[in-house]
Design a protein around this motif. Structure first.
Motif, PDB file in Angstrom:
ATOM      1  N   ILE A   1     -17.680 -11.294  -3.157  1.00 45.59           N
ATOM      2  CA  ILE A   1     -16.063 -11.276  -3.887  1.00 45.59           C
ATOM      3  C   ILE A   1     -15.820 -11.709  -4.940  1.00 45.59           C
ATOM      4  N   SER A   2     -17.044 -12.761  -5.744  1.00 45.74           N
ATOM      5  CA  SER A   2     -16.595 -12.979  -6.868  1.00 45.74           C
ATOM      6  C   SER A   2     -16.911 -11.979  -8.177  1.00 45.74           C
ATOM      7  N   VAL A   3     -17.545 -11.238  -7.193  1.00 44.19           N
ATOM      8  CA  VAL A   3     -18.675  -9.760  -8.336  1.00 44.19           C
ATOM      9  C   VAL A   3     -16.716  -8.826  -8.351  1.00 44.19           C
ATOM     10  N   ILE A   4     -15.941  -8.476  -7.087  1.00 46.65           N
ATOM     11  CA  ILE A   4     -14.510  -7.809  -6.626  1.00 46.65           C
ATOM     12  C   ILE A   4     -13.863  -8.675  -7.762  1.00 46.65           C
ATOM     13  N   ALA A   5     -13.871  -9.828  -8.077  1.00 47.09           N
ATOM     14  CA  ALA A   5     -12.904 -10.582  -8.527  1.00 47.09           C
ATOM     15  C   ALA A   5     -13.085  -9.514 -10.303  1.00 47.09           C
ATOM     16  N   GLU A   6     -14.575  -9.453 -10.932  1.00 47.09           N
ATOM     17  CA  GLU A   6     -14.525  -9.130 -12.248  1.00 47.09           C
ATOM     18  C   GLU A   6     -14.642  -7.946 -11.934  1.00 47.09           C
ATOM     19  N   ARG A   7     -14.608  -7.240 -11.281  1.00 44.37           N
ATOM     20  CA  ARG A   7     -13.931  -5.707 -11.130  1.00 44.37           C
ATOM     21  C   ARG A   7     -13.149  -5.018 -11.542  1.00 44.37           C
ATOM     22  N   LEU A   8     -11.527  -6.354 -10.495  1.00 43.90           N
ATOM     23  CA  LEU A   8     -10.072  -6.112 -10.559  1.00 43.90           C
ATOM     24  C   LEU A   8      -9.936  -7.062 -11.583  1.00 43.90           C
ATOM     25  N   SER A   9     -10.696  -7.397 -12.939  1.00 47.48           N
ATOM     26  CA  SER A   9      -9.471  -8.105 -13.651  1.00 47.48           C
ATOM     27  C   SER A   9      -9.393  -7.563 -14.338  1.00 47.48           C
ATOM     28  N   GLY A  10      -9.206  -6.744 -14.350  1.00 42.17           N
ATOM     29  CA  GLY A  10      -8.620  -5.769 -15.572  1.00 42.17           C
ATOM     30  C   GLY A  10      -6.544  -5.277 -15.015  1.00 42.17           C
ATOM     31  N   VAL A  11      -6.424  -5.715 -13.278  1.00 42.81           N
ATOM     32  CA  VAL A  11      -5.935  -5.060 -12.343  1.00 42.81           C
ATOM     33  C   VAL A  11      -4.765  -6.155 -12.487  1.00 42.81           C
ATOM     34  N   LYS A  12      -3.220  -5.557 -13.298  1.00 42.47           N
ATOM     35  CA  LYS A  12      -2.373  -6.794 -13.257  1.00 42.47           C
ATOM     36  C   LYS A  12      -2.094  -6.970 -11.709  1.00 42.47           C
ATOM     37  N   HIS A  13      -1.514  -5.924 -11.179  1.00 41.10           N
ATOM     38  CA  HIS A  13      -0.282  -6.300 -10.066  1.00 41.10           C
ATOM     39  C   HIS A  13      -1.412  -5.411  -8.780  1.00 41.10           C
ATOM     40  N   LYS A  14      -1.007  -6.199  -7.264  1.00 40.21           N
ATOM     41  CA  LYS A  14      -2.008  -5.438  -5.924  1.00 40.21           C
ATOM     42  C   LYS A  14      -0.602  -6.084  -5.269  1.00 40.21           C
ATOM     43  N   ILE A  15      -0.547  -4.705  -4.703  1.00 38.16           N
ATOM     44  CA  ILE A  15       0.720  -4.325  -3.988  1.00 38.16           C
ATOM     45  C   ILE A  15       0.085  -3.543  -2.595  1.00 38.16           C
ATOM     46  N   LEU A  16       0.145  -4.534  -1.290  1.00 37.75           N
ATOM     47  CA  LEU A  16      -0.654  -3.950  -0.147  1.00 37.75           C
ATOM     48  C   LEU A  16       0.596  -3.640   0.575  1.00 37.75           C
ATOM     49  N   VAL A  17       1.192  -2.033   1.476  1.00 34.17           N
ATOM     50  CA  VAL A  17       1.860  -1.238   2.025  1.00 34.17           C
ATOM     51  C   VAL A  17       1.638  -1.694   3.805  1.00 34.17           C
ATOM     52  N   LEU A  18       2.038  -2.272   4.155  1.00 34.57           N
ATOM     53  CA  LEU A  18       1.658  -2.493   5.022  1.00 34.57           C
ATOM     54  C   LEU A  18       3.429  -2.136   6.104  1.00 34.57           C
ATOM     55  N   SER A  19       2.361  -2.302   7.694  1.00 32.91           N
ATOM     56  CA  SER A  19       3.587  -1.612   8.390  1.00 32.91           C
ATOM     57  C   SER A  19       2.838  -2.004  10.039  1.00 32.91           C
ATOM     58  N   GLY A  20       3.156  -2.641  11.285  1.00 32.49           N
ATOM     59  CA  GLY A  20       2.638  -3.296  12.512  1.00 32.49           C
ATOM     60  C   GLY A  20       2.576  -1.187  13.206  1.00 32.49           C
ATOM     61  N   LYS A  21       3.154  -0.609  13.129  1.00 35.06           N
ATOM     62  CA  LYS A  21       3.522   0.879  13.854  1.00 35.06           C
ATOM     63  C   LYS A  21       2.868   1.695  12.934  1.00 35.06           C
ATOM     64  N   GLY A  22       2.125   2.763  13.619  1.00 36.92           N
ATOM     65  CA  GLY A  22       2.449   4.209  12.950  1.00 36.92           C
ATOM     66  C   GLY A  22       2.866   4.874  12.761  1.00 36.92           C
ATOM     67  N   GLY A  23       2.984   6.092  11.695  1.00 44.54           N
ATOM     68  CA  GLY A  23       4.488   7.281  12.056  1.00 44.54           C
ATOM     69  C   GLY A  23       5.523   6.508  10.947  1.00 44.54           C
ATOM     70  N   VAL A  24       5.835   5.254  10.067  1.00 45.63           N
ATOM     71  CA  VAL A  24       7.340   4.509   9.534  1.00 45.63           C
ATOM     72  C   VAL A  24       7.114   5.686   8.590  1.00 45.63           C
ATOM     73  N   GLY A  25       5.503   5.917   7.641  1.00 46.01           N
ATOM     74  CA  GLY A  25       6.052   6.307   6.871  1.00 46.01           C
ATOM     75  C   GLY A  25       5.504   5.547   5.315  1.00 46.01           C
ATOM     76  N   LYS A  26       4.398   4.490   5.994  1.00 49.24           N
ATOM     77  CA  LYS A  26       4.012   3.817   5.095  1.00 49.24           C
ATOM     78  C   LYS A  26       2.713   4.498   3.525  1.00 49.24           C
ATOM     79  N   SER A  27       1.967   5.802   4.364  1.00 52.69           N
ATOM     80  CA  SER A  27       1.815   6.419   3.242  1.00 52.69           C
ATOM     81  C   SER A  27       2.486   6.862   1.778  1.00 52.69           C
ATOM     82  N   SER A  28       4.336   8.079   2.768  1.00 47.38           N
ATOM     83  CA  SER A  28       5.083   8.621   2.015  1.00 47.38           C
ATOM     84  C   SER A  28       4.978   7.564   1.259  1.00 47.38           C
ATOM     85  N   PHE A  29       6.029   6.346   1.446  1.00 47.39           N
ATOM     86  CA  PHE A  29       6.392   5.555   0.573  1.00 47.39           C
ATOM     87  C   PHE A  29       5.597   5.182  -0.385  1.00 47.39           C
TER      88      PHE A  29
END
Length: 317
Positions: A52-80
């Motif tokens: 986890i600390s290695v990941i934190a170091e690897r991603l230290s240059g990433v300003k913003h991390k945004i997840l795209v979620l939905s409980g249902k498949g086929g609602v357009g997560k990937s297209s969004f």
């Protein structure tokens, strides 16, 4: 957020919930009975994951991390996710990365027009596939010998690949890392929350369609975010009516019998970021691997996308 922390938010009598692989009860709780990972969890070393600390170091240059979620498949997560990535990367000074953790159904390579590309190894790690100078993508789809091959993996192997995408990929300096997730609230989501607990997650955009059958699963996704302490940036209602490409007239395709995303947003005190009407050219653009926003800027769906994306920029900053 570790799975152990998630457990703290779960009522003690809710035995159907996984206690989390870091818990002393892992593999031993009543909820573990019948789980294919029971033996692995019961015998695996307990305590914080040193990666986890290695990941934190690897991603230290990433300003913003945004997840795209939905409980249902086929609602357009990937297209969004793809349209959000293209819109953000429209500014040449903004660096954007897309991580596709839908292990069993990776569609981002097709949607973003890089389905035949391969991942390359360098001294600094795996190199993501670049669509343009400021837009890169990582997906298991690049690793399959045949794009039609089924990925038949149990949880630990899927979780291991997600860790590799975070730990071993040379993402470099990014303004945004967008994570396209599979439907549900299972292994991939718990692993992602755990692996990013030190580097942080700005929040999640939850995608739904207007009908109640989709909203039922989205309620579970909202509950997951609360238990995992992931900030919900807002709710997007996709396929909100049909737009005729010729006359631009709109028709209701999925009736919002219980009030749609607007009622759900009010129920949980979440911001409704906007509604995106169904334009058949969105599907065409995804199949062709091109940006819908660039191809059809006159579409009402394009206007809706741009309004939502502008609002997301404001919220994150």
């Amino acid at each position: 957020m570790s799975t152990a922390a998630v457990k703290e938010e779960i009522p003690q009598d809710a035995n159907e919930h996984c206690p989390g692989p870091e818990s002393e009860l892992a593999g031993k709780n009543d909820a573990c009975a019948g789980c294919p990972n029971q033996t692995i969890c019961a015998t695996a070393p307990k305590g914080p994951d040193p990666d986890i600390s290695v990941i934190a170091e690897r991603l230290s240059g990433v300003k913003h991390k945004i997840l795209v979620l939905s409980g249902k498949g086929g609602v357009g997560k990937s297209s969004f996710t793809s349209q959000l990535a293209w819109a953000l990367s429209g500014d040449e000074d903004v660096q954007v990365g897309v991580m596709d953790i839908d292990i069993c159904g990776p569609s981002i390579p097709t949607i973003m027009g890089v389905v035949d590309e391969q991942i390359h190894q360098s001294n600094s790690g795996w190199q993501p596939v670049y669509i343009q100078d400021n837009l890169s993508v990582m997906s298991i789809g690049f690793m399959l010998p045949d794009k039609d091959d089924a990925v038949i993996w149990r949880g630990p192997k899927k979780n291991g690949l997600i860790k590799q995408f975070l730990r071993d990929v040379d993402w470099g300096t990014l303004d945004y890392l967008l994570v396209d997730t599979p439907p549900g609230t299972s292994d991939e989501h718990l692993s992602l929350a755990s692996f990013l607990k030190e580097s942080g997650i700005d929040g999640a955009v939850i995608i739904t369609t207007p009908q109640e059958v989709a909203l039922q699963d989205v309620r579970k996704e909202i509950d997951f975010c609360k238990k995992a302490k992931i900030r919900i940036l807002g709710l997007v209602e996709n396929m909100s009516g049909f737009v005729c490409p010729n006359c631009h007239g709109e028709s209701v395709i999925f009736p919002p019998t219980t009030g749609g995303a607007e009622a759900l947003a009010k129920e949980f005190g979440i911001e409704l970021l906007g509604r995106i009407p169904l334009d058949p050219r969105v599907a065409k653009s995804c199949d062709m691997g091109v940006s819908f926003l660039d191809e059809y800027p006159e579409s009402p769906a394009c206007v809706a996308y741009e309004d939502i994306i502008d609002r997301l920029r404001d919220i994150v900053y």
